[in-house]
Structures are given as C-alpha cells and as structure tokens.
Design a protein around this motif. Structure first.
Motif, PDB file in Angstrom:
ATOM      1  N   LEU A 212       0.826  -1.208   0.000  1.00  0.00           N
ATOM      2  CA  LEU A 212       0.000   0.000   0.000  1.00  0.00           C
ATOM      3  C   LEU A 212       0.859   1.257   0.000  1.00  0.00           C
ATOM      4  O   LEU A 212       0.587   2.217  -0.728  1.00  0.00           O
ATOM      5  N   GLU A 213       1.914   1.272   0.809  1.00  0.00           N
ATOM      6  CA  GLU A 213       2.708   2.486   0.929  1.00  0.00           C
ATOM      7  C   GLU A 213       3.631   2.717  -0.258  1.00  0.00           C
ATOM      8  O   GLU A 213       3.828   3.861  -0.679  1.00  0.00           O
ATOM      9  N   GLU A 214       4.199   1.668  -0.810  1.00  0.00           N
ATOM     10  CA  GLU A 214       5.121   1.832  -1.933  1.00  0.00           C
ATOM     11  C   GLU A 214       4.385   2.165  -3.233  1.00  0.00           C
ATOM     12  O   GLU A 214       4.905   2.888  -4.078  1.00  0.00           O
ATOM     13  N   ILE A 215       3.170   1.646  -3.395  1.00  0.00           N
ATOM     14  CA  ILE A 215       2.445   1.866  -4.645  1.00  0.00           C
ATOM     15  C   ILE A 215       1.482   3.042  -4.539  1.00  0.00           C
ATOM     16  O   ILE A 215       1.321   3.803  -5.504  1.00  0.00           O
ATOM     17  N   PRO A 218       0.951   6.361   2.297  1.00  0.00           N
ATOM     18  CA  PRO A 218       1.108   5.857   3.668  1.00  0.00           C
ATOM     19  C   PRO A 218      -0.224   5.447   4.298  1.00  0.00           C
ATOM     20  O   PRO A 218      -1.263   6.062   4.053  1.00  0.00           O
ATOM     21  N   VAL A 219      -0.156   4.406   5.140  1.00  0.00           N
ATOM     22  CA  VAL A 219      -1.331   3.906   5.857  1.00  0.00           C
ATOM     23  C   VAL A 219      -1.513   4.718   7.132  1.00  0.00           C
ATOM     24  O   VAL A 219      -0.586   4.849   7.938  1.00  0.00           O
ATOM     25  N   ARG A 220      -2.721   5.256   7.335  1.00  0.00           N
ATOM     26  CA  ARG A 220      -2.975   6.113   8.485  1.00  0.00           C
ATOM     27  C   ARG A 220      -3.882   5.473   9.530  1.00  0.00           C
ATOM     28  O   ARG A 220      -3.885   5.876  10.683  1.00  0.00           O
ATOM     29  N   SER A 221      -4.689   4.481   9.142  1.00  0.00           N
ATOM     30  CA  SER A 221      -5.514   3.801  10.142  1.00  0.00           C
ATOM     31  C   SER A 221      -5.822   2.394   9.655  1.00  0.00           C
ATOM     32  O   SER A 221      -5.719   2.089   8.456  1.00  0.00           O
ATOM     33  N   VAL A 222      -6.200   1.539  10.600  1.00  0.00           N
ATOM     34  CA  VAL A 222      -6.547   0.156  10.284  1.00  0.00           C
ATOM     35  C   VAL A 222      -7.753  -0.260  11.110  1.00  0.00           C
ATOM     36  O   VAL A 222      -7.887   0.108  12.280  1.00  0.00           O
ATOM     37  N   LEU A 365       1.863  -2.756  11.718  1.00  0.00           N
ATOM     38  CA  LEU A 365       0.523  -2.855  11.155  1.00  0.00           C
ATOM     39  C   LEU A 365      -0.137  -4.172  11.548  1.00  0.00           C
ATOM     40  O   LEU A 365      -1.343  -4.220  11.830  1.00  0.00           O
ATOM     41  N   ALA A 366       0.637  -5.262  11.583  1.00  0.00           N
ATOM     42  CA  ALA A 366       0.088  -6.545  12.017  1.00  0.00           C
ATOM     43  C   ALA A 366      -0.349  -6.485  13.477  1.00  0.00           C
ATOM     44  O   ALA A 366      -1.425  -6.967  13.846  1.00  0.00           O
ATOM     45  N   GLU A 367       0.485  -5.875  14.318  1.00  0.00           N
ATOM     46  CA  GLU A 367       0.152  -5.773  15.740  1.00  0.00           C
ATOM     47  C   GLU A 367      -1.102  -4.931  15.944  1.00  0.00           C
ATOM     48  O   GLU A 367      -1.987  -5.281  16.731  1.00  0.00           O
ATOM     49  N   ARG A 378     -11.486   0.967  15.046  1.00  0.00           N
ATOM     50  CA  ARG A 378     -10.465   1.487  14.143  1.00  0.00           C
ATOM     51  C   ARG A 378      -9.342   2.109  14.952  1.00  0.00           C
ATOM     52  O   ARG A 378      -9.581   2.801  15.934  1.00  0.00           O
ATOM     53  N   LEU A 379      -8.083   1.860  14.520  1.00  0.00           N
ATOM     54  CA  LEU A 379      -6.918   2.396  15.217  1.00  0.00           C
ATOM     55  C   LEU A 379      -6.057   3.214  14.279  1.00  0.00           C
ATOM     56  O   LEU A 379      -5.840   2.835  13.122  1.00  0.00           O
ATOM     57  N   ASP A 380      -5.540   4.308  14.763  1.00  0.00           N
ATOM     58  CA  ASP A 380      -4.586   5.100  13.998  1.00  0.00           C
ATOM     59  C   ASP A 380      -3.253   4.357  13.919  1.00  0.00           C
ATOM     60  O   ASP A 380      -2.896   3.569  14.825  1.00  0.00           O
ATOM     61  N   VAL A 381      -2.520   4.619  12.848  1.00  0.00           N
ATOM     62  CA  VAL A 381      -1.191   4.027  12.654  1.00  0.00           C
ATOM     63  C   VAL A 381      -0.159   5.147  12.791  1.00  0.00           C
ATOM     64  O   VAL A 381       0.036   5.931  11.863  1.00  0.00           O
TER      65      VAL A 381
END
Length: 386
Positions: A212-215, A218-222, A365-367, A378-381
């Motif tokens: 997701l981040e390379e293409i 950045p990931v901001r929440s999960v 991100l896995a944790e 939902r959690l912020d990253v």
C-alpha cells in the motif's frame, strides 16, 4: 575468465529446509545467480554467493547439499556465524526464532537480510533496527510482492497518472489450505498456532503495509476483523491440534489523500479469480485489476454504462471490456531480483531502501490489526522512528 575479478560472498542461510527458504531463496535466487555465472557489478566485478546451509534437521540439510553439490552446511548456527569469512546472515525460520538469531548475527558483525515479520512485536522489531544501526551493519527485509510483474505494471500506471485521483483499492488474497486430514495441508501447522507466531494477520499485514505504501500512499488507520474459521486441523505427523491463530482477516485501511483500501486475506477461501492475489484500483480517470503477473485497465473514455436490472440476464461480457497492460520489459523472479539488490548493497554500497525500520512498520501494522480485531475498533497508525 581472464580479466574478471570474482568476489565471493559467504551467506549463512538459516531455514532453507522450509518451503520458502528452499524454493524461493536458495533454489530460485542464490543458486539461480550462481547458474548465471554470478552477479556482475558495474565495474566488472562478479559477485559469487557461497551459501552455508543452516537448519535443525541434519538429514534434510545433507540431502539439499548433495542435490545441489554444495559443500557447506551445519546444524550449529553459532559455528556458522563465527566463521571468519561469513559475511551475510539470511533468516527464513519461523517468526518465533527470528529475533534471537538475527541479534546473534548482528553481534557477530554480519550484514543481515531476512524474511518477515522481523520480530513478534513492534518493539522487538525496532530493537533489531537499533542493534543494527549501532553495529554499523547493512540490513534488508524481503519485500517480494513489490517485484511481482502485475504489481510492477500497476506501479507504472500510478506513476504515469493513469488513475487521476485514486479513490479506492480492493485486494483479495488467498486460497483453500486443506485441513490435513484427508488431504495434506499446503502450509506448515505452526501457521495456525498463535503461540508459535502463526496467523494470517501476522503473515500478510506485513506485506500489505509495504504494498500500500510503496504503490499508493502511507497507511494512516486500520480496522480489522480476524477469524479462525477452521478451529481444528491435523499436523504433519497426523495428529489433530487446535488452531489458535486467525486463518482469515478482513481489513480496511485509510491511506493519505482519502484513499480507502479493503484487503481480504484468507486461507479458507476457494479461488474464483484469475490469480491468487488481485488488487482492483478505482480512480476518477480509470481503473485497473492487477494480480501476480497480469494487469488490466479500463479508462474513463471506454467505461460502459451498466444499468441495474435484476429481471434480465446479463448481456455484457464485463471482463472483455478491459485492456491488457503489456509487459514492456522482462520480469525476473522477484526474490532473485531483491537478492541481487541486497548483494549490490553489501558489496558496492548501492541503495537498498527496505531496512529494518521498514520491517518494523510491517510488524506494527500486524500488531495494530490484531489489536483492532480484539477491541472491535479502528486504530490510527502512528509514524515509527528509532
């Protein structure tokens, strides 16, 4: 050959008796480089990898060494790391054993290239990054999916502005892994035991972070939902065991720029798509569907106008309305390509961007995904730093 300088690099390869360690890293990467006559650098030097096979099963190691005419193997990791000409340590063990072995390699002064997850938790992954930085060794983490032909074509589309403003990403990954009773499982049993570092979130969210981040961004929440759909399986010795880890995960990730990514990961789904992983990307100017090798697009100018009418049979062949993206280059094995980049990094100092901090972001991100599933929210990253 006269006039060519050969530079041997001794690589301690731990975990080569496992499926990934043997097939992708030893056979299709290191031995493939040797079969091509080594890796040629810009100054004409030829890098010649010398693998030292390490594992716990002496019989398997001996058989692999014999099959491929390799001279060096051992069940003693400390002995392999202490060899005066040992230069790189590679780890493809189960996750629960990785951090300790990587720490030993760093302490021995070896450069380290490793599979993911780099550790069992974020703090452990960051500690490895700190140890490596303090020791001044070069490190790298496998990010193999960035080198898949389908995703490289997708990256080309993003960089070329094909999509306009990207709205969403939808990923589907997985296949049916047999339970091990009436058909042998395609994955090792530890994958289904949380106490051994198993679980599909631990395994796959590390991948989805860098994809997701390379293409895209950045990931901001999960927000994740984890499931153990098959609670009882049979191991390699035919013994039933309780599956304590998740075998499916349904994740929603918010990216910078308002992009929403939904990724389903499952070892309990039967495949009705062209490839085992596919990503559909929708943008204001066009859409694409990319898999392991293929990538197809539909531009805004050629988008049909379907009308919902459940009373009539479908009259359009929707798949036929998409156009194939050409290769435009020759794609080598992704694991081998990244090995070549890391060898260049070690020998000639060329850039290698996927370091232990990148590995820690995947573990993070896995944790967070596991925590999100437990807490149902939902959690912020947050950003990670050393």
């Amino acid at each position: 050959m006269a006039g060519i300088q050969q530079r041997s690099v001794r690589i301690v390869m731990n975990g080569v008796t496992g499926r990934m360690g043997y097939r992708q890293h030893l056979l299709r990467s290191i031995l493939a480089i040797r079969n091509e006559g080594g890796l040629r650098l810009g100054d004409g030097t030829v890098v010649w990898p010398e693998p030292v096979l390490v594992g716990r099963n002496e019989a398997k190691l001996a058989a692999i060494a014999k099959d491929h005419e390799l001279d060096h193997w051992t069940t003693d990791l400390d002995e392999a790391l202490a060899a005066p000409d040992a230069e790189i340590y590679f780890d493809a063990q189960v996750t629960s054993r990785r951090a300790e072995s990587v720490s030993k390699a760093i302490a021995a002064g070896l450069h380290v290239y490793t599979e993911k997850p780099t550790a069992e938790n974020t703090e452990g992954a960051l500690e490895l990054a700190r140890l490596a930085a303090a020791a001044g060794v070069k490190v790298g983490v496998v990010q193999d999916k960035l080198f898949l032909p389908g995703l490289r074509k997708l990256k080309r589309l993003v960089d070329g502005g094909f999509f306009g403003r990207i709205l969403s990403v939808r990923g589907e990954f997985g296949y049916w892994v047999f339970e091990g009773d009436w058909q042998e499982a395609q994955r090792p049993s530890w994958n289904y035991r949380a106490e051994d570092g198993g679980g599909i979130i631990v395994d796959m969210f590390c991948h989805w972070r860098y994809v997701l981040e390379e293409i895209f961004a950045p990931v901001r929440s999960v927000q994740a939902l984890a499931a153990t759909h098959i609670p009882r399986r049979v191991d390699e010795q035919g013994r039933p065991y309780d599956a304590t880890a998740d075998d499916a995960a349904y994740g929603i990730f918010e990216l910078d720029g308002g992009v929403v990514a939904q990724v389903n990961s499952s070892w309990t789904t039967r495949v009705f798509r062209d490839e085992l992983v596919e990503f559909q990307v929708d943008g204001t100017e066009g859409s694409a569907v990319a898999g392991l090798r293929r990538c197809r697009v539909q531009h805004r100018s050629t988008t049909p106008k379907p009308v919902w009418n459940p009373d009539l049979a479908a009259t359009e062949d929707f798949r036929a309305q998409w156009q194939e993206v050409p290769d435009n280059e020759e794609f080598d094995n992704g694991f081998k390509v990244q090995w070549e980049l890391f060898l260049r990094h070690v020998v000639s100092g060329e850039e290698f961007p996927w370091d232990f901090l990148a590995g820690a972001r995947g573990v993070q991100l896995a944790e967070l995904g596991l925590r999100s599933a437990r807490e149902g929210r939902r959690l912020d990253v947050p950003d990670l730093t050393l």
